[in-house]
Design an enzyme around this catalytic site. Structure first.
Site, short mmCIF file in Angstrom:
data_model
loop_
_atom_site.label_atom_id
_atom_site.label_comp_id
_atom_site.label_asym_id
_atom_site.label_seq_id
_atom_site.Cartn_x
_atom_site.Cartn_y
_atom_site.Cartn_z
N ASP A 129 1.45 32.79 -7.05
CA ASP A 129 0.75 31.52 -6.83
C ASP A 129 0.72 30.64 -8.06
OD1 ASP A 129 -1.11 33.25 -8.02
OD2 ASP A 129 -2.81 32.40 -6.93
N SER A 181 -29.65 36.53 -7.22
CA SER A 181 -28.69 37.41 -6.56
C SER A 181 -29.42 38.61 -5.98
CB SER A 181 -27.62 37.89 -7.55
OG SER A 181 -26.88 38.95 -7.01
N ALA A 208 -12.97 44.97 -6.69
CA ALA A 208 -11.97 45.68 -5.90
C ALA A 208 -10.70 44.87 -5.68
CB ALA A 208 -12.57 46.09 -4.55
N GLY A 209 -10.62 43.68 -6.26
CA GLY A 209 -9.44 42.86 -6.06
C GLY A 209 -9.42 42.16 -4.72
N SER A 268 -11.28 39.39 -4.14
CA SER A 268 -11.65 38.01 -4.45
C SER A 268 -13.11 37.70 -4.14
CB SER A 268 -10.74 37.03 -3.71
OG SER A 268 -10.78 35.78 -4.34
N ASP A 277 -6.65 32.43 -3.90
CA ASP A 277 -7.92 33.02 -3.47
C ASP A 277 -8.86 31.98 -2.91
OD1 ASP A 277 -6.79 35.31 -4.42
OD2 ASP A 277 -8.13 35.53 -6.14
#
Length: 390
Positions: free
Chosen positions: A43, A74, A129-130, A132, A178
């Site tokens: 990308d 949060s 964890a990848g 996004s 993403d």
């Protein structure tokens, strides 16, 4: 409902917002994480990607303030951030709060007025964890804040603001994939996205008799430590040496032999980086074609080839990831590969429906034998993009 799922529930968010502010939120908005089926590290090279949005999402309850203050709580970390809008400058906030602050900063930098906001957030996107989680957070905060202050914009424009937030405020030089899929996800579809023309094309994922299995290897996924930036810089250097605007141009001339082009690069590392990007762009189109024909075997082979390229040419895998891919690809999956930026995170696999549980059992056993942390796994179906929930 898991604990992470409950953190993103509208009921819990509304209750927590009332506790924080003594008033009801003006709305609740959500944005999803993503899985990238194929097209990794393309990308930011003007290339092609094929991601889809996950049901896992970040949700925010939000309301306006009139004192030029951003206050965010949060539920996942049980922390609260309070900062004056005038103090929102790159480097002023770290950790999870930087992504929230970055999005408000990006909106204001684009000339859109924001006079303060209260936000309570929760997420079901697995962290680190990848998948996004950062883009999900940025886009949820972005659409909430924009709507609160009456700023309307196309989804892709919001994605660009979120990318700027991560690039210029957080300091992570990511591409647009993403944020794009978090805004533009569609149920039942992946999105073929041309990052050069900024053209999204929905691709139906009708996987008759098969599912997409996501395995969280539990290997920490960290991208702001320099490795991702190094890969991007290497690609930019290679393009400059080859006299190109971007490496995508190498996919435009079908008559040119990639090997002949690569002889112009004397650095073996750059050769391997370029070879991955060019061949990965080809694999994206080949995967779209295979899925359109219902040829799951070919699609699986392309996933395997992508992983091998990411392991050998791009060098972004780790032992936990390689073991999961090996077990999946050799024990019944059509194919498997690392997804996300690399250096940890998740492996995805295209698997027959009746092979899901046996494969999870095999991977768990293999991890135990290797002394790795126990992985987690789930099947994923494409979901909707960012939206107002209530």
């Amino acid at each position: 409902m898991t604990g992470a799922d409950s953190m993103a529930s509208p009921e819990l968010l509304s209750s927590a917002f009332r506790e924080l502010t003594a008033g009801a939120p003006e709305g609740i908005w959500a944005a999803p994480g993503r899985v990238n089926l194929i097209g990794e590290h393309t990308d930011y090279n003007d290339g092609l990607v094929l991601p889809f949005a996950l049901p896992h999402h970040t949700a925010v309850a939000a309301g306006r303030r009139d004192d030029s203050v951003l206050r965010v709580r949060s539920l996942n970390s049980a922390e609260t951030l309070t900062i004056a809008l005038e103090d929102l400058v790159p480097g002023a906030v770290s950790g999870w709060g930087s992504y929230v602050a970055a999005m408000v900063w990006s909106l204001r930098e684009s000339g859109r007025s924001v006079s303060g906001v209260d936000i309570v957030l929760g997420t079901s996107v697995p962290q680190g964890a990848g998948l996004s989680s950062s883009a999900a957070l940025e886009c949820a905060v972005g659409i909430a804040t924009a709507e609160l202050y009456g700023h309307q914009m196309p989804p892709l424009e919001m994605a660009k603001l979120a990318q700027r937030a991560e690039n210029d405020f957080v300091g992570m030089p990511c591409g647009l994939m993403d944020q794009m899929i978090s805004m533009l996800g569609q149920p039942g579809h992946a999105v073929l996205f041309d990052t050069r023309t900024l053209t999204p094309s929905p691709v139906p994922l009708a996987l008759a008799g098969a599912q997409i299995l996501v395995v969280d290897t539990r290997a920490p996924h960290r991208l702001v430590d320099g490795e991702y930036a190094a890969r991007r810089a290497q690609c930019a250097t290679a393009a400059q040496l080859l006299g190109l605007t971007s490496l995508r141009e190498l996919n435009d001339d079908d008559a040119a032999s990639l090997d002949q082009v690569l002889t112009a690069l004397e650095d073996d590392v750059l050769v391997r980086r370029v070879r991955h990007v060019v061949t990965e762009n080809r694999r994206v189109l080949q995967t779209v074609d295979a899925l359109g024909r219902g040829d799951l075997a070919t699609a699986g082979e392309l996933l395997n080839a992508s992983h091998q390229s990411l392991r050998d040419d791009y060098e972004v895998t780790v032992p936990e990831v390689d073991l999961a891919q090996e077990v999946l690809s050799s024990s019944g999956a059509y194919g498997a590969r690392i997804t996300g930026g690399g250096f940890g995170g998740c492996v995805i696999a295209l698997v027959p429906e009746d092979a899901v549980q046996p494969l999870i059992t095999d991977i768990t056993a293999a991890y135990a034998g290797a002394g790795f942390s126990t992985p987690t796994a789930f099947t994923a179906e494409p979901a909707a993009g960012a939206r107002r929930v209530s």
